[in-house]
Write an enzyme that holds these catalytic residues in place. Structure first.
Site, PDB file in Angstrom:
ATOM      1  N   ASP A  18       0.826  -1.209   0.000  1.00  0.00           N
ATOM      2  CA  ASP A  18       0.000   0.000   0.000  1.00  0.00           C
ATOM      3  C   ASP A  18       0.863   1.263   0.000  1.00  0.00           C
ATOM      4  OD1 ASP A  18      -2.419   1.330  -0.024  1.00  0.00           O
ATOM      5  OD2 ASP A  18      -2.629   1.366   2.155  1.00  0.00           O
ATOM      6  N   ARG A  22      -0.098   7.694  -2.759  1.00  0.00           N
ATOM      7  CA  ARG A  22       0.460   8.797  -1.957  1.00  0.00           C
ATOM      8  C   ARG A  22       1.904   9.101  -2.340  1.00  0.00           C
ATOM      9  NH1 ARG A  22      -1.007   6.116   3.395  1.00  0.00           N
ATOM     10  NH2 ARG A  22      -1.608   4.462   1.955  1.00  0.00           N
ATOM     11  N   ASN A  66     -11.003  -2.759  -4.956  1.00  0.00           N
ATOM     12  CA  ASN A  66     -10.288  -1.819  -5.834  1.00  0.00           C
ATOM     13  C   ASN A  66     -10.997  -1.615  -7.178  1.00  0.00           C
ATOM     14  OD1 ASN A  66      -6.996  -2.884  -4.653  1.00  0.00           O
ATOM     15  ND2 ASN A  66      -8.195  -1.102  -4.015  1.00  0.00           N
ATOM     16  N   ARG A 186       2.286  -4.837   6.090  1.00  0.00           N
ATOM     17  CA  ARG A 186       1.540  -3.826   5.359  1.00  0.00           C
ATOM     18  C   ARG A 186       2.371  -2.562   5.315  1.00  0.00           C
ATOM     19  NH1 ARG A 186      -4.673  -2.431   4.684  1.00  0.00           N
ATOM     20  NH2 ARG A 186      -4.426  -0.631   3.322  1.00  0.00           N
TER      21      ARG A 186
HETATM   22  C1  IPE Z   1      -5.310  -2.761   0.001  1.00  0.00           C
HETATM   23  O1  IPE Z   1      -5.020  -1.428  -0.217  1.00  0.00           O
HETATM   24  C2  IPE Z   1      -5.329  -3.497  -1.300  1.00  0.00           C
HETATM   25  C3  IPE Z   1      -4.028  -3.666  -1.955  1.00  0.00           C
HETATM   26  C4  IPE Z   1      -2.875  -3.306  -1.494  1.00  0.00           C
HETATM   27  C5  IPE Z   1      -4.084  -4.309  -3.230  1.00  0.00           C
HETATM   28  P1  IPE Z   1      -6.177  -0.327  -0.336  1.00  0.00           P
HETATM   29  O2  IPE Z   1      -5.496   0.952  -0.559  1.00  0.00           O
HETATM   30  O3  IPE Z   1      -7.162  -0.751  -1.344  1.00  0.00           O
HETATM   31  O4  IPE Z   1      -6.838  -0.408   1.099  1.00  0.00           O
HETATM   32  P2  IPE Z   1      -7.790   0.614   1.874  1.00  0.00           P
HETATM   33  O5  IPE Z   1      -8.874   1.007   0.925  1.00  0.00           O
HETATM   34  O6  IPE Z   1      -6.960   1.779   2.279  1.00  0.00           O
HETATM   35  O7  IPE Z   1      -8.271  -0.150   3.053  1.00  0.00           O
HETATM   36  C1  IPE Z   2      -1.633   0.185  -3.337  1.00  0.00           C
HETATM   37  O1  IPE Z   2      -1.429   1.543  -3.367  1.00  0.00           O
HETATM   38  C2  IPE Z   2      -1.894  -0.406  -4.699  1.00  0.00           C
HETATM   39  C3  IPE Z   2      -3.283  -0.802  -4.911  1.00  0.00           C
HETATM   40  C4  IPE Z   2      -4.233  -0.810  -4.048  1.00  0.00           C
HETATM   41  C5  IPE Z   2      -3.623  -1.237  -6.252  1.00  0.00           C
HETATM   42  P1  IPE Z   2      -2.632   2.579  -3.354  1.00  0.00           P
HETATM   43  O2  IPE Z   2      -3.010   2.837  -4.763  1.00  0.00           O
HETATM   44  O3  IPE Z   2      -3.720   2.102  -2.492  1.00  0.00           O
HETATM   45  O4  IPE Z   2      -1.925   3.831  -2.739  1.00  0.00           O
HETATM   46  P2  IPE Z   2      -2.519   4.843  -1.680  1.00  0.00           P
HETATM   47  O5  IPE Z   2      -2.968   4.031  -0.492  1.00  0.00           O
HETATM   48  O6  IPE Z   2      -3.655   5.549  -2.339  1.00  0.00           O
HETATM   49  O7  IPE Z   2      -1.378   5.730  -1.358  1.00  0.00           O
HETATM   50 MG    MG Z   3      -4.150   2.374  -0.511  1.00  0.00          MG
END
Ligand code: IPE
Ligand code: IPE
Ligand code: MG
Length: 248
Positions: A18, A22, A66, A186
């Site tokens: 994750d 950002r 997602n 995480r």
């Molecule tokens: C969790 O991240 C899913 C993956 C890393 C693929 P998200 O960014 O989707 O999680 P939330 O929405 O912050 O819980």
């Molecule tokens: C994780 O990074 C990748 C996926 C969930 C596909 P994010 O895209 O959730 O990144 P943040 O949490 O918005 O920074």
């Molecule tokens: Mg995320």
């Protein structure tokens, strides 16, 4: 670099990757730039895990939730996934890595699914490490599809309801036959599971770090494993019992 006890490595590491969005936003760039940066971390973490001799690595790449993201981001992620799979096939073959995918295969766009199935097929007999990509994956969905399969088997008379136990349920999960994750990491600073491996993580050691996924590299993984090695896993027993039994 932290010193690791090579005799006490986790058998299975699962990672919620994750923080890509950002990471990009901090640089004033579109979110996809973060996802691209994240691919480099994937490559380095897969390589390191393989070098350490860890048997299973599961990466959460795309959750069932997602799909709710803006279509353009979903499209870009699927495109990135396809390119990644195409470019990694030879590396996986070289490093004896076998690819598997956990999740709702039928929701993955056809052209991506074709590549995915080809890589899975071509790496199936590799025995060095299993790389599980969790794609369109949700823990609740996984349990539901397992329950549906078991219910069908009950209706067909192949199994009786009384015979359903933990082992039967596990055999119907995407991770059938694999050890549960010992260590779940995480990145990105959130301290939640976001629907990842809900059944399998029941006794995983959790490790949360603020490092954003595109910045998470070899040394960070070694730190997480070193932290894992300092924990006492009691599995419900007392500390003294745990010391005597050395459960994994
Ligand atoms: C969790 O991240 C899913 C993956 C890393 C693929 P998200 O960014 O989707 O999680 P939330 O929405 O912050 O819980
Ligand atoms: C994780 O990074 C990748 C996926 C969930 C596909 P994010 O895209 O959730 O990144 P943040 O949490 O918005 O920074
Ligand atoms: Mg995320």
């Amino acid at each position: 670099m932290p010193k690791l006890d090579t005799a006490a490595l986790p058998r299975h590491i699962a990672i919620i990757m994750d923080g890509n969005g950002r990471w990009a936003e901090q640089r004033g760039k579109p979110r996809i730039v973060g996802h691209r940066g994240g691919v480099e971390s994937v490559q380095e973490i897969v390589r390191t895990t393989r070098e350490l001799g860890i048997g299973v690595l599961t990466l959460y790449a795309f959750s069932t939730e997602n799909w709710k993201r803006p279509p353009l981001e979903v499209q870009a992620l699927m495109g990135l996934l396809k390119t990644f799979l195409e470019s990694e096939l030879s590396t996986m073959a070289q490093n004896n890595v076998s690819l598997r995918c956990l999740g709702q295969k039928d929701r993955i766009p056809l052209e991506v699914r074709k590549v995915m199935e080809q890589v899975i097929k071509e790496t199936a007999s590799n025995s060095g490490m299993i790389l599980n990509l969790a794609l369109s994956y949700g823990g609740r969905d996984e349990i539901i599809q397992a329950v549906q399969q078991i219910a069908r088997e009950c209706v067909d008379g192949a199994i009786s309801p009384e015979a359903i136990d933990q082992a039967v349920l596990e055999q119907h999960l995407y991770t059938a036959g694999l050890p549960d994750p010992d260590l779940m990491i995480r990145t990105g600073g959130e301290t939640r599971l976001s629907n990842f491996l809900l059944w399998q993580a029941s006794y995983a050691e959790l490790y949360f770090t603020k490092i954003l996924w595109p910045d998470f590299r070899k040394n960070d993984l070694l730190h997480a494993i070193s932290d894992f090695q300092k924990r006492q896993r009691r599995f419900g027993k007392t500390g003294t019992q745990a010391e005597q039994t050395h459960d994994y």
